[in-house]
Every structure is written in structure tokens, then in C-alpha cells.
Write an enzyme that holds these catalytic residues in place. Structure first.
Site, PDB file in Angstrom:
ATOM      1  N   SER A 259       0.897  -1.456   0.055  1.00 12.45           N
ATOM      2  CA  SER A 259       0.109   0.030   0.468  1.00 12.45           C
ATOM      3  C   SER A 259       0.647   1.338  -0.108  1.00 12.45           C
ATOM      4  O   SER A 259       0.154   2.191  -0.346  1.00 12.45           O
ATOM      5  CB  SER A 259      -1.333  -0.076   1.007  1.00 12.45           C
ATOM      6  OG  SER A 259      -0.602  -0.618   2.287  1.00 12.45           O
TER       7      SER A 259
ATOM      8  N   GLU B  61      -6.539  -1.214  -6.858  1.00 16.54           N
ATOM      9  CA  GLU B  61      -5.953  -0.137  -7.186  1.00 16.54           C
ATOM     10  C   GLU B  61      -4.736  -0.925  -8.123  1.00 16.54           C
ATOM     11  O   GLU B  61      -4.357  -1.571  -7.242  1.00 16.54           O
ATOM     12  CB  GLU B  61      -5.526   0.777  -6.317  1.00 16.54           C
ATOM     13  CG  GLU B  61      -6.621   1.821  -5.397  1.00 16.54           C
ATOM     14  CD  GLU B  61      -5.834   2.791  -4.784  1.00 16.54           C
ATOM     15  OE1 GLU B  61      -5.997   3.490  -4.730  1.00 16.54           O
ATOM     16  OE2 GLU B  61      -4.821   2.203  -4.363  1.00 16.54           O
TER      17      GLU B  61
ATOM     18  N   ASN C  81      -5.071   5.217  -0.341  1.00 18.51           N
ATOM     19  CA  ASN C  81      -4.549   5.810   0.988  1.00 18.51           C
ATOM     20  C   ASN C  81      -4.205   6.950   1.246  1.00 18.51           C
ATOM     21  O   ASN C  81      -3.965   7.751   1.958  1.00 18.51           O
ATOM     22  CB  ASN C  81      -3.791   4.495   1.414  1.00 18.51           C
ATOM     23  CG  ASN C  81      -3.871   3.129   1.865  1.00 18.51           C
ATOM     24  OD1 ASN C  81      -5.481   3.397   2.210  1.00 18.51           O
ATOM     25  ND2 ASN C  81      -3.313   2.589   1.493  1.00 18.51           N
TER      26      ASN C  81
ATOM     27  N   HIS D  25      -3.275  -3.598  -5.926  1.00 21.27           N
ATOM     28  CA  HIS D  25      -3.379  -2.876  -4.344  1.00 21.27           C
ATOM     29  C   HIS D  25      -4.913  -3.600  -4.195  1.00 21.27           C
ATOM     30  O   HIS D  25      -5.742  -2.646  -4.618  1.00 21.27           O
ATOM     31  CB  HIS D  25      -3.210  -1.297  -3.753  1.00 21.27           C
ATOM     32  CG  HIS D  25      -3.278  -1.252  -2.705  1.00 21.27           C
ATOM     33  ND1 HIS D  25      -3.878  -0.151  -2.047  1.00 21.27           N
ATOM     34  CD2 HIS D  25      -2.442  -1.831  -1.491  1.00 21.27           C
ATOM     35  CE1 HIS D  25      -3.873   0.258  -0.928  1.00 21.27           C
ATOM     36  NE2 HIS D  25      -3.401  -1.323  -0.645  1.00 21.27           N
TER      37      HIS D  25
HETATM   38  N1  3HC Z   1     -12.259  -9.791   7.186  1.00 23.91           N
HETATM   39  C1  3HC Z   1     -13.265 -10.611   6.344  1.00 23.91           C
HETATM   40  N2  3HC Z   1     -14.567 -10.856   5.940  1.00 23.91           N
HETATM   41  C2  3HC Z   1     -15.033  -9.287   6.703  1.00 23.91           C
HETATM   42  C3  3HC Z   1     -14.688  -9.583   7.670  1.00 23.91           C
HETATM   43  C4  3HC Z   1     -13.351  -8.649   7.976  1.00 23.91           C
HETATM   44  N3  3HC Z   1     -12.962  -8.079   8.762  1.00 23.91           N
HETATM   45  N4  3HC Z   1     -16.021  -7.822   8.219  1.00 23.91           N
HETATM   46  C5  3HC Z   1     -17.044  -8.166   7.383  1.00 23.91           C
HETATM   47  N5  3HC Z   1     -16.568  -9.774   6.375  1.00 23.91           N
HETATM   48  C6  3HC Z   1     -17.386  -9.863   5.814  1.00 23.91           C
HETATM   49  C7  3HC Z   1     -18.606 -10.399   5.779  1.00 23.91           C
HETATM   50  O1  3HC Z   1     -18.159 -11.901   6.194  1.00 23.91           O
HETATM   51  C8  3HC Z   1     -19.820 -10.944   5.047  1.00 23.91           C
HETATM   52  O2  3HC Z   1     -19.508 -12.193   4.324  1.00 23.91           O
HETATM   53  P1  3HC Z   1     -20.663 -12.233   3.684  1.00 23.91           P
HETATM   54  O3  3HC Z   1     -21.840 -11.451   2.866  1.00 23.91           O
HETATM   55  O4  3HC Z   1     -19.673 -13.542   2.643  1.00 23.91           O
HETATM   56  O5  3HC Z   1     -21.296 -13.193   4.690  1.00 23.91           O
HETATM   57  C9  3HC Z   1     -19.743  -9.677   4.384  1.00 23.91           C
HETATM   58  O6  3HC Z   1     -18.306  -8.729   5.063  1.00 23.91           O
HETATM   59  C10 3HC Z   1     -20.429  -8.428   4.608  1.00 23.91           C
HETATM   60  O7  3HC Z   1     -20.344  -8.163   6.079  1.00 23.91           O
HETATM   61  P2  3HC Z   1     -21.410  -8.170   6.952  1.00 23.91           P
HETATM   62  O8  3HC Z   1     -22.442  -7.965   6.458  1.00 23.91           O
HETATM   63  O9  3HC Z   1     -20.740  -8.064   8.747  1.00 23.91           O
HETATM   64  O10 3HC Z   1     -21.491  -6.288   6.616  1.00 23.91           O
HETATM   65  P3  3HC Z   1     -21.306  -4.878   7.042  1.00 23.91           P
HETATM   66  O11 3HC Z   1     -21.784  -3.906   6.206  1.00 23.91           O
HETATM   67  O12 3HC Z   1     -20.093  -4.554   8.486  1.00 23.91           O
HETATM   68  O13 3HC Z   1     -19.569  -4.950   6.378  1.00 23.91           O
HETATM   69  C11 3HC Z   1     -17.354  -4.009   5.889  1.00 23.91           C
HETATM   70  C12 3HC Z   1     -18.752  -5.175   7.005  1.00 23.91           C
HETATM   71  C13 3HC Z   1     -17.286  -4.509   4.621  1.00 23.91           C
HETATM   72  C14 3HC Z   1     -16.220  -4.141   6.362  1.00 23.91           C
HETATM   73  C15 3HC Z   1     -17.778  -2.422   6.058  1.00 23.91           C
HETATM   74  O14 3HC Z   1     -17.911  -1.947   7.466  1.00 23.91           O
HETATM   75  C16 3HC Z   1     -16.735  -1.225   4.836  1.00 23.91           C
HETATM   76  O15 3HC Z   1     -17.069  -1.818   4.182  1.00 23.91           O
HETATM   77  N6  3HC Z   1     -15.633  -1.595   5.540  1.00 23.91           N
HETATM   78  C17 3HC Z   1     -14.813  -0.500   5.153  1.00 23.91           C
HETATM   79  C18 3HC Z   1     -13.705  -1.066   4.854  1.00 23.91           C
HETATM   80  C19 3HC Z   1     -12.351  -0.318   3.972  1.00 23.91           C
HETATM   81  O16 3HC Z   1     -12.761   1.027   3.637  1.00 23.91           O
HETATM   82  N7  3HC Z   1     -11.523  -1.175   3.956  1.00 23.91           N
HETATM   83  C20 3HC Z   1     -10.789   0.155   2.888  1.00 23.91           C
HETATM   84  C21 3HC Z   1      -9.376  -0.208   4.127  1.00 23.91           C
HETATM   85  S1  3HC Z   1      -7.973   0.799   3.486  1.00 23.91           S
HETATM   86  C22 3HC Z   1      -6.819  -0.956   2.775  1.00 23.91           C
HETATM   87  O17 3HC Z   1      -7.771  -2.125   3.168  1.00 23.91           O
HETATM   88  C23 3HC Z   1      -5.736  -0.388   2.117  1.00 23.91           C
HETATM   89  C24 3HC Z   1      -4.317  -1.057   2.471  1.00 23.91           C
HETATM   90  O18 3HC Z   1      -3.624  -0.738   2.381  1.00 23.91           O
HETATM   91  C25 3HC Z   1      -4.265  -1.003   3.964  1.00 23.91           C
END
Ligand code: 3HC
Length: 300
Positions: free
Chosen positions: A131, A164, A202, A152
């Protein structure tokens, strides 16, 4: 331009099988995304224990999707059968694309890219999920800069749609076309970035976190900041997202930007303090929030 255009008039190559090296939180999600699209994937972990742990986590997550009635047991079995477990880079010798998701540390990744450069055929695409590290350096380490690019993913990689793709200086245009096409095949929305600090997402999110830290410094509760931002249409606020991505990852990203950070940014070192205490977010059960085993959060 640092943010490059899509290459014109180049045809995407066929990707029949993929390798993922590094089976932490990101690697597991990437393996799941690929197998869920019906594509065979060789999952390479550090040792048998890491591989078993990763596969256990994958089975648990898909198992819960089955329990929710969102996937059939047959589908789960089919997806699992597409995953080949391995602890040996040599097993990547016949794949068309390798996605690297080992620890976010330049020396570690350089070593892996040097190994991949030898273990894979010329023309095998070598993509890093980094990232914030410099992909040009990974390209140098591989000895095959034209095959090296970034892919990414966002955490959780099996759920988040955005991908990305990163075009480095020497990336073959056919490689760029191939990863853009591959992203689509696995159901992602591919965007193309150049090599720059934080790529697109990011770079934006780090500024949001920065202001979150300043607000906390001024007395705001992290959960209130998260609630406010979520009410504004983001799925998660900066603190909940830090816990999801891993505070160790966020600390490493802050370190990489330290030279250009303001004194105030350096002073608001909440993340570093939490890492020093072993609180890395969801993966240790504690960060800005405390988590139960189903990732359900409560305030600290
Ligand atoms: N790990 C794996 N799967 C997960 C999870 C996790 N931490 N959290 C939720 N899930 C899965 C669930 O198991 C579910 O899967 P399914 O439909 O197959 O059963 C699905 O996600 C939806 O989960 P929920 O029904 O609990 O739904 P939510 O509405 O709470 O969604 C979320 C959870 C998708 C994590 C949502 O909150 C979201 O979109 N969050 C934003 C995440 C984000 O912005 N990520 C980017 C981070 S930056 C990054 O990654 C960059 C890197 O370089 C650091």
C-alpha cells in the site's frame, strides 16, 4: 504524469492460474476473491503452521457465509478445491500471475521479489499488494521489471470491490492491460494508479486519519468521530478502519511518510503507542475498540 493512462491497443493476456504469496489478512482475502471467481490459486505461506491457520480462517469465513444462506455447501467445496496449499515458491513455476502479500516491509518484499524472479517464468506477472512501498524497488529486485506491477486490494479483500492496479515506470503495457482485465474477471472495480505516496485511496484516507488524530488530541472520543463520519456516508470511520487494516500497518505507513509529516502529525502518535502495547486492532482483539471473536466491537 504520475497517474498514467490506460495503455491503448494492447491485448490482455489470458490468466489461467494465479499464485498468492503471503497468507496474512490480505493474502487470505485475495485467495478467497480469486477462488470465488472460479480461478485456481496456489496459496504460498511461510510454513505449514501459517498455511493451516490461513486455511482455517478461510474455511471459517466461507462457513459463516454458508450458514447465512448466502452460499451453498457445494459452492464452498468447489472454491476450496481450487486452492492449492504450499510453502514453496517453486510451486509458482507454472502460474500466470503472482500476487505478493507478505509483510509490509521493503527488505522482506525485495527478498521475495528476487526469489519470484528466479522461480517463475519470464512473462509471469509479479504484482505486489503493497500500500505504500516503492514498487520500482521491487521491480529492481525481481530482475524482470517489465513483469512487475502493483495490485492493491482493500481489506477485507474478498468483500471490497475496489482494486488499485499500479503501473510502474517499466511495467509492460500488456501487463497493465492484463491486470485491469483480471480485476474485472474477479468482480472488482479496477482503477489505474502510478507509483506515488499512498496511491489514490490511502493518500486520501491518511488525511482523514490525520484529522481524526487531531480531533482526539483536542478531546473528541474516537467512537464519536467514527459515528460522525459514518453518518456522512462512509461505511466506517477512521478509527474503526485503522483497527480493521491493522494499527501496525498504519504505523509503518506513518513511518514511511515521517520525513514530510508536520510536527503536529508526529506528536499525535496514538497509533505508535498502541502498537507498543501490542494492540494492533481486530487481529489482536484490541485497538481503538475491543473485539469479540466475531469481530463485534465495543468501546475501550
Ligand atoms: N474480514 C473478512 N470478511 C469480513 C470482515 C473482515 N474483517 N468484516 C466483514 N466481512 C465480511 C462478512 O463475513 C460478510 O461476508 P458474507 O456476505 O460472505 O457473509 C461481508 O463482509 C459483509 O459483512 P457484514 O454483513 O458484517 O457487513 P457490514 O455491512 O458490516 O460490512 C465491511 C463490513 C465490508 C467491512 C464494511 O464495514 C466496509 O465496507 N468497511 C470499509 C472497509 C474499508 O474501507 N476498507 C479499506 C481499508 S484501507 C486498506 O485496506 C488499504 C490497505 O493498504 C491497508
Amino acid at each position: 504524469a504520475r497517474i498514467p493512462d490506460l495503455p491503448a491497443d494492447v491485448t490482455a493476456r489470458e490468466v489461467k492460474s494465479v499464485g498468492v504469496i503471503g497468507l496474512g489478512v490480505m493474502g487470505r482475502g485475495i485467495v478467497m476473491a480469486i477462488a470465488a471467481a472460479g480461478i485456481p490459486v496456489v496459496a504460498v505461506g511461510l510454513d505449514d503452521e501459517h498455511v493451516a491457520k490461513a486455511m482455517g480462517a478461510i474455511e471459517k469465513m466461507w462457513g459463516s457465509t454458508v450458514k447465512k444462506g448466502r452460499m451453498s455447501q457445494e459452492q464452498l467445496d468447489r472454491q476450496l478445491a481450487l486452492i492449492t496449499r504450499s510453502t514453496n515458491v517453486a510451486d509458482l513455476g507454472s502460474v500466470d500471475l503472482v500476487i505478493e502479500a507478505v509483510t509490509e516491509d521493503l527488505a522482506t518484499k525485495e527478498k521475495v521479489f528476487a526469489e519470484l524472479g528466479k522461480a517463475t517464468r519470464p512473462g509471469t506477472i509479479l504484482a505486489s499488494n503493497t500500500s505504500f512501498l516503492n514498487i520500482e524497488k521491487l521491480a529492481d529486485a525481481s530482475g524482470r521489471a517489465e513483469d512487475v506491477c502493483g495490485m492493491h486490494f482493500f481489506n477485507p479483500a474478498n468483500v471490497m470491490r475496489l482494486l488499485e492496479n499500479v503501473r510502474a515506470e517499466r511495467t509492460d503495457p500488456a501487463v497493465v492491460a492484463t491486470i485491469m482485465d483480471f480485476g474485472k474477471r474477479i468482480g472488482k472495480l479496477s482503477v489505474l494508479s502510478g507509483v506515488c505516496d499512498g496511491f489514490i485511496v490511502n493518500r486520501m484516507l491518511s488525511k482523514r486519519s490525520r484529522e481524526g488524530f487531531f480531533l482526539v488530541e483536542e478531546g473528541a472520543a474516537p467512537s464519536v468521530v467514527d459515528k460522525a463520519v459514518s453518518g456522512f456516508g462512509f461505511p466506517m470511520g477512521p478509527f474503526a478502519l485503522g483497527d480493521l487494516a491493522g494499527l501496525d500497518v498504519q504505523a509503518a505507513a506513518r513511518k514511511s511518510r515521517a520525513a514530510s509529516a508536520s510536527p503536529r502529525e508526529l506528536r499525535a502518535d496514538f497509533v505508535e503507542q498502541m502498537v507498543a502495547q501490542g494492540n494492533l486492532g481486530q487481529k489482536t482483539g484490541s485497538g481503538w475498540y475491543t473485539y469479540d471473536e466475531n469481530r463485534k466491537a465495543s468501546h475501550n
